[in-house]
Design an enzyme around this catalytic site. Structure first.
Site, short mmCIF file in Angstrom:
data_model
loop_
_atom_site.label_atom_id
_atom_site.label_comp_id
_atom_site.label_asym_id
_atom_site.label_seq_id
_atom_site.Cartn_x
_atom_site.Cartn_y
_atom_site.Cartn_z
N CYS A 65 41.08 -25.41 0.76
CA CYS A 65 42.35 -26.15 0.87
C CYS A 65 43.35 -25.33 1.69
O CYS A 65 44.11 -25.89 2.49
CB CYS A 65 42.91 -26.47 -0.51
SG CYS A 65 42.09 -27.85 -1.35
N ASN B 228 25.44 -26.90 -1.58
CA ASN B 228 25.24 -26.19 -2.85
C ASN B 228 26.18 -26.79 -3.89
O ASN B 228 27.37 -26.99 -3.63
CB ASN B 228 25.54 -24.70 -2.68
CG ASN B 228 24.57 -24.03 -1.71
OD1 ASN B 228 23.40 -24.38 -1.65
ND2 ASN B 228 25.07 -23.08 -0.94
N GLY C 189 24.03 -22.32 -6.36
CA GLY C 189 24.51 -21.24 -5.49
C GLY C 189 25.88 -21.50 -4.90
O GLY C 189 26.28 -20.84 -3.94
N HIS D 107 31.45 -28.77 0.40
CA HIS D 107 31.23 -28.43 1.80
C HIS D 107 29.76 -28.50 2.11
O HIS D 107 28.91 -28.29 1.24
CB HIS D 107 31.78 -27.04 2.14
CG HIS D 107 31.24 -25.96 1.25
ND1 HIS D 107 31.74 -25.73 -0.01
CD2 HIS D 107 30.24 -25.07 1.43
CE1 HIS D 107 31.07 -24.73 -0.57
NE2 HIS D 107 30.14 -24.31 0.29
N HIS E 258 26.74 -26.98 4.66
CA HIS E 258 26.35 -25.93 5.59
C HIS E 258 25.43 -26.55 6.65
O HIS E 258 24.42 -27.18 6.31
CB HIS E 258 25.54 -24.84 4.89
CG HIS E 258 26.28 -24.09 3.83
ND1 HIS E 258 26.74 -22.81 4.00
CD2 HIS E 258 26.61 -24.43 2.55
CE1 HIS E 258 27.33 -22.39 2.89
NE2 HIS E 258 27.27 -23.35 1.99
P1 5GP Z 1 28.72 -21.84 -1.04
O1 5GP Z 1 27.85 -20.74 -1.58
O2 5GP Z 1 29.91 -22.11 -1.92
O3 5GP Z 1 27.94 -23.08 -0.71
O4 5GP Z 1 29.21 -21.31 0.37
C1 5GP Z 1 30.51 -20.87 0.62
C2 5GP Z 1 30.50 -20.32 2.03
O5 5GP Z 1 31.84 -20.18 2.44
C3 5GP Z 1 29.83 -18.96 2.17
O6 5GP Z 1 28.74 -19.07 3.08
C4 5GP Z 1 30.94 -18.06 2.69
O7 5GP Z 1 30.48 -17.15 3.66
C5 5GP Z 1 31.94 -19.04 3.26
N1 5GP Z 1 33.32 -18.62 3.17
C6 5GP Z 1 33.97 -18.16 2.06
N2 5GP Z 1 35.26 -17.90 2.34
C7 5GP Z 1 35.43 -18.21 3.65
C8 5GP Z 1 36.57 -18.16 4.51
O8 5GP Z 1 37.68 -17.77 4.13
N3 5GP Z 1 36.37 -18.55 5.80
C9 5GP Z 1 35.16 -18.99 6.25
N4 5GP Z 1 35.08 -19.35 7.53
N5 5GP Z 1 34.08 -19.06 5.44
C10 5GP Z 1 34.22 -18.67 4.17
ZN ZN Z 2 40.00 -27.24 -2.14
#
Ligand code: 5GP
Ligand code: ZN
Length: 115
Positions: free
Chosen positions: A8, A88, A94, A101, A103
């Site tokens: 956010c 995820n 994970g 979001h 990936h």
């Molecule tokens: P999750 O494990 O929640 O699916 O993935 C979260 C992803 O967000 C991770 O791959 C992490 O590297 C990325 N991430 C976390 N904080 C930030 C941020 O402040 N900026 C960016 N560009 N990526 C982030």
């Molecule tokens: Zn949010």
């Protein structure tokens, strides 16, 4: 909008992210810790924790996330070589950032890798 949510904050431009795409509903930007040459996050601007929070009214957004992924994959040159889209959900899934979001990962072979 969740006050303390990192994504956010990125949506509100309180945290920099170098977006590669943005519209009324979505923002896409490179992952901070890429696991492959192409690693883009596609994020709905509206705060939802994960797919468990997505209701009937969010079907359009979910579809847009997938369509945008294919468009970015094409722009990044991995549409033909192949890529993976991952969402995820929750602890066992994970998920670290509690804002839905997707990936988009490509640019190397992920064959035989799951999890
Ligand atoms: P999750 O494990 O929640 O699916 O993935 C979260 C992803 O967000 C991770 O791959 C992490 O590297 C990325 N991430 C976390 N904080 C930030 C941020 O402040 N900026 C960016 N560009 N990526 C982030
Ligand atoms: Zn949010």
């Amino acid at each position: 909008m969740a006050e303390e949510c990192i994504f956010c904050k990125i949506v509100r431009k309180e945290v920099p992210s170098q977006p590669i795409y943005e519209d009324h509903d979505l923002i896409a930007f490179p992952d901070l810790h890429p696991v492959a040459p192409v690693h883009i996050l596609v994020v709905p601007k509206e705060h939802m924790q994960n797919l468990n929070d997505a209701g009937k009214n969010d079907v359009g957004i979910l579809g847009k996330m997938l369509r945008l992924s294919a468009k970015i994959a094409n722009e990044k040159g991995v549409a033909e070589t192949g890529y993976r889209v991952v969402i995820n959900n929750g602890e066992d899934g994970g998920q670290v950032v509690p804002h839905l979001h997707l990936h988009l990962i490509g640019g190397k072979s992920l064959a035989h890798q799951l999890g």
